[in-house]
Design a protein around this motif. Structure first.
Motif, PDB file in Angstrom:
ATOM      1  N   LEU A 196       0.822  -1.201   0.000  1.00 22.08           N
ATOM      2  CA  LEU A 196       0.000   0.000   0.000  1.00 22.08           C
ATOM      3  C   LEU A 196       0.857   1.252   0.000  1.00 22.08           C
ATOM      4  N   GLN A 197       1.935   1.214   0.742  1.00 25.46           N
ATOM      5  CA  GLN A 197       2.842   2.353   0.773  1.00 25.46           C
ATOM      6  C   GLN A 197       3.459   2.604  -0.606  1.00 25.46           C
ATOM      7  N   GLY A 198       3.930   1.532  -1.239  1.00 27.42           N
ATOM      8  CA  GLY A 198       4.486   1.679  -2.581  1.00 27.42           C
ATOM      9  C   GLY A 198       3.448   2.124  -3.587  1.00 27.42           C
ATOM     10  N   PHE A 199       2.217   1.646  -3.431  1.00 24.97           N
ATOM     11  CA  PHE A 199       1.139   2.031  -4.337  1.00 24.97           C
ATOM     12  C   PHE A 199       0.870   3.524  -4.242  1.00 24.97           C
TER      13      PHE A 199
ATOM     14  N   GLU B 126       3.448   5.408  -6.175  1.00 29.60           N
ATOM     15  CA  GLU B 126       3.244   5.316  -7.623  1.00 29.60           C
ATOM     16  C   GLU B 126       2.088   6.193  -8.077  1.00 29.60           C
ATOM     17  N   VAL B 127       1.008   6.200  -7.297  1.00 25.69           N
ATOM     18  CA  VAL B 127      -0.157   7.011  -7.661  1.00 25.69           C
ATOM     19  C   VAL B 127       0.204   8.489  -7.692  1.00 25.69           C
ATOM     20  N   ALA B 128       1.102   8.897  -6.810  1.00 27.88           N
ATOM     21  CA  ALA B 128       1.491  10.311  -6.740  1.00 27.88           C
ATOM     22  C   ALA B 128       2.150  10.784  -8.032  1.00 27.88           C
ATOM     23  N   ARG B 129       2.718   9.852  -8.794  1.00 26.08           N
ATOM     24  CA  ARG B 129       3.357  10.236 -10.054  1.00 26.08           C
ATOM     25  C   ARG B 129       2.772   9.444 -11.227  1.00 26.08           C
ATOM     26  N   ILE B 130       1.495   9.182 -11.168  1.00 24.01           N
ATOM     27  CA  ILE B 130       0.858   8.384 -12.213  1.00 24.01           C
ATOM     28  C   ILE B 130       0.902   9.118 -13.550  1.00 24.01           C
TER      29      ILE B 130
ATOM     30  N   VAL C 143       0.859  -0.507 -14.379  1.00 29.01           N
ATOM     31  CA  VAL C 143       1.274  -1.033 -13.088  1.00 29.01           C
ATOM     32  C   VAL C 143       0.344  -0.541 -11.972  1.00 29.01           C
ATOM     33  N   VAL C 144      -0.027   0.731 -12.022  1.00 27.15           N
ATOM     34  CA  VAL C 144      -0.917   1.288 -11.004  1.00 27.15           C
ATOM     35  C   VAL C 144      -2.277   0.601 -11.052  1.00 27.15           C
ATOM     36  N   TYR C 145      -2.770   0.350 -12.252  1.00 30.26           N
ATOM     37  CA  TYR C 145      -4.067  -0.316 -12.371  1.00 30.26           C
ATOM     38  C   TYR C 145      -3.999  -1.737 -11.823  1.00 30.26           C
TER      39      TYR C 145
ATOM     40  N   ARG D 227     -14.467   2.759  -4.354  1.00 27.78           N
ATOM     41  CA  ARG D 227     -14.949   3.948  -5.058  1.00 27.78           C
ATOM     42  C   ARG D 227     -13.791   4.822  -5.535  1.00 27.78           C
ATOM     43  N   GLY D 228     -12.659   4.741  -4.857  1.00 24.68           N
ATOM     44  CA  GLY D 228     -11.542   5.583  -5.215  1.00 24.68           C
ATOM     45  C   GLY D 228     -10.710   5.070  -6.372  1.00 24.68           C
ATOM     46  N   VAL D 229     -10.794   3.779  -6.653  1.00 24.80           N
ATOM     47  CA  VAL D 229      -9.964   3.198  -7.704  1.00 24.80           C
ATOM     48  C   VAL D 229     -10.234   3.803  -9.080  1.00 24.80           C
ATOM     49  N   PRO D 230     -11.490   3.976  -9.516  1.00 26.67           N
ATOM     50  CA  PRO D 230     -11.708   4.553 -10.851  1.00 26.67           C
ATOM     51  C   PRO D 230     -11.116   5.948 -11.010  1.00 26.67           C
ATOM     52  N   THR D 231     -11.091   6.727  -9.919  1.00 28.88           N
ATOM     53  CA  THR D 231     -10.536   8.070 -10.023  1.00 28.88           C
ATOM     54  C   THR D 231      -9.028   8.033 -10.246  1.00 28.88           C
ATOM     55  N   VAL D 232      -8.385   6.928  -9.810  1.00 32.25           N
ATOM     56  CA  VAL D 232      -6.938   6.814  -9.959  1.00 32.25           C
ATOM     57  C   VAL D 232      -6.534   6.655 -11.417  1.00 32.25           C
ATOM     58  N   ILE D 233      -7.310   5.865 -12.153  1.00 34.53           N
ATOM     59  CA  ILE D 233      -6.903   5.526 -13.524  1.00 34.53           C
ATOM     60  C   ILE D 233      -7.785   6.183 -14.584  1.00 34.53           C
TER      61      ILE D 233
END
Length: 482
Positions: A196-199, A202-206, A213-215, A261-267
């Motif tokens: 989770l920490q690594g994720f 990665e999300v911070a610089r998606i 990889v993030v998906y 709910r937050g996953v779709p906003t990530v990608i």
């Protein structure tokens, strides 16, 4: 004679040469995965440099004093971190912004082939990945693509081991109740928190470069959060929400809902990239309501009697269930216009039904239920006498499990209110139980907890001693437990 004696001399020389070779134990991950010697040159080793590939190294092994339970780390805990003793609070692996607990034992070498990691990895390949999807292409993503990505990204490997480990724990708990699991839950949570920490990093610089990889990480996280609902140690027991009127009420865990709910906003912004990547099968579904509404369906669903009785019961009762929810919602609103007030001074506009929190949630629920019924009719139209796998495949294709992303934000906020204990909150619980029914229709190992979640909601609703709400709970409980 000279030639005969020369051969042993060459062999001895080769043996001496091999004896001087030292195995690389701190080599980079790509070299380890290819089983080649790494020169350990940092930040990019010679092998990865020549191949033009990304290069990453494991952290140096921890020193002994950092792994001792009686050392400084064990005496300095973060506030709010879970304890390991008998009086510990419940572990919170779903706290996205929680720091990693110092009380969780840290392996001396994160990448050592310890038994917990071997068992989790083996279970993931043999069972977990196999049971995620029925569609061959989506199944291939879990069996081939995600493990391949995890081999080159450390945090993904942590998430993969966490998912395989928690799946193994849930299966062993179900099959051999009372026996200790072969995989340590604390080790599983440790993998989850590290991943989770690594994720988050990665999300911070998606970008388009790491979207794939993030998906993959988001899929592993969502599957884990669903599976965690099956582990008692990760879910508190019944709690009393009101001191003035003590009642045994299950405090709902909605952290999983926020994460899903937050996953779709990530990608969302990387949609085009993902459609052209190896993750393509995971983002393309025939999930639109208009697709299923336009198909010619048979009117009779009697042929569903050859499948699980849950499907026939659902198809026969969904319309009446929605009508009953709407009638109760209107009745409660008429009796108390502030029953669903989120904040002081909030008053939903009577002319705008969607602004009325439960009404909007019921509207979405009706669309989701209609899609499920359309899938059932489509299955009958396609097969005549569909079997369980036909229906499951169509439910998967219609993405009926995506309902958490459709639920209105105000509805979630209403469920999150502290000590509501009123009829408005009770009706919201009933509506949530109806959403949970959709997950009970899906035959997936990571959704096995939703039958119990519906029963927990029934316990909370019954504590309100309202006959109307208790009656509304009868249908979802019957569908979930049949």
């Amino acid at each position: 004679m000279g030639e005969e004696t020369a051969v042993p001399n060459v062999q001895q020389a080769r043996k001496r040469h091999r004896a001087r070779h030292q195995k690389s134990r701190l080599g980079c991950f790509p070299c380890k995965s290819r089983r080649v010697k790494c020169d350990e040159a940092r930040p990019v080793c010679g092998s990865c440099s020549s191949r033009g590939e990304p290069c990453s190294f494991p952290e140096p092994p921890a020193t002994p004093h950092r792994t001792r339970r009686d050392g400084p780390r064990s005496r300095h805990r973060d506030a709010g971190s879970p304890h390991v003793d008998g009086s510990r609070s419940f572990l919170k692996p779903l706290e996205i912004y929680a720091s990693r607990s110092a009380s969780i034992p840290t392996p001396v070498d994160d990448h050592a082939l310890n038994m917990n990691n071997l068992l989790s990895m083996q279970f993931f390949h043999m069972h977990t990945a196999q049971g995620m999807f029925l569609d061959p292409k989506r199944s291939m993503v879990w069996r081939r693509v995600i493990p391949d990505l995890a081999a080159n990204h450390r945090y993904l490997m942590h998430l993969l081991l966490a998912l395989g480990g928690i799946h193994m724990i849930t299966e062993q708990t179900r099959q051999r109740r009372g026996e200790k699991s072969a995989v340590d839950l604390l080790v599983v949570i440790d993998h989850h928190q590290r991943g989770l920490q690594g994720f988050r990093e990665e999300v911070a610089r998606i970008s388009d470069a790491n979207a794939e990889v993030v998906y993959a990480g988001s899929l592993l996280l969502v599957a884990f959060v669903y599976a965690s609902l099956q582990v008692p140690e990760l879910n508190p027991p019944a709690t009393t929400l009101s001191q003035q009127a003590p009642r045994t009420i299950y405090k709902l865990h909605l952290s999983w809902l926020h994460l899903v709910r937050g996953v779709p906003t990530v990608i969302r912004d990387q949609w085009t990239t993902l459609k052209a990547s190896r993750m393509r099968p995971m983002v393309l579904h025939f999930h639109g309501d208009e697709y299923w509404d336009d198909l010619p369906f048979v009117s009779s669903l009697s042929n569903l009697s050859h499948c699980s009785p849950r499907f026939l019961l659902f198809a026969q009762g969904t319309s009446q269930a929605i009508a009953d929810l709407r009638a109760s919602c209107d009745a409660i609103q008429s009796a108390d216009s502030n029953a669903f007030r989120l904040t002081p001074g909030f008053s939903p506009a009577s002319s705008d039904r969607a602004a009325y929190v439960p009404s909007g949630a019921i509207d979405v629920l009706e669309r989701v239920y209609s899609r499920v019924v359309a899938v059932l009719r489509c299955s009958v139209s396609e097969r005549g006498l569909p079997d369980e796998s036909d229906i499951q495949a169509n439910l998967e294709e219609a993405a009926v499990q995506s309902w958490p992303t459709l639920v209105p934000d105000d509805f979630i906020a209403l469920l999150d209110m502290d000590e509501p204990l009123d009829l408005g909150w009770g009706l919201s619980l009933v509506i949530l139980a109806h959403y949970y029914v959709v997950n009970t229709l899906m035959d997936r190992w990571f959704l096995a907890s939703f039958r119990e979640e519906v029963l927990k909601i029934q316990t909370s609703v019954s504590s309100l001693h309202n006959a109307q709400l208790s009656e509304l709970m009868m249908w979802p409980v019957k569908v979930a437990t049949i």
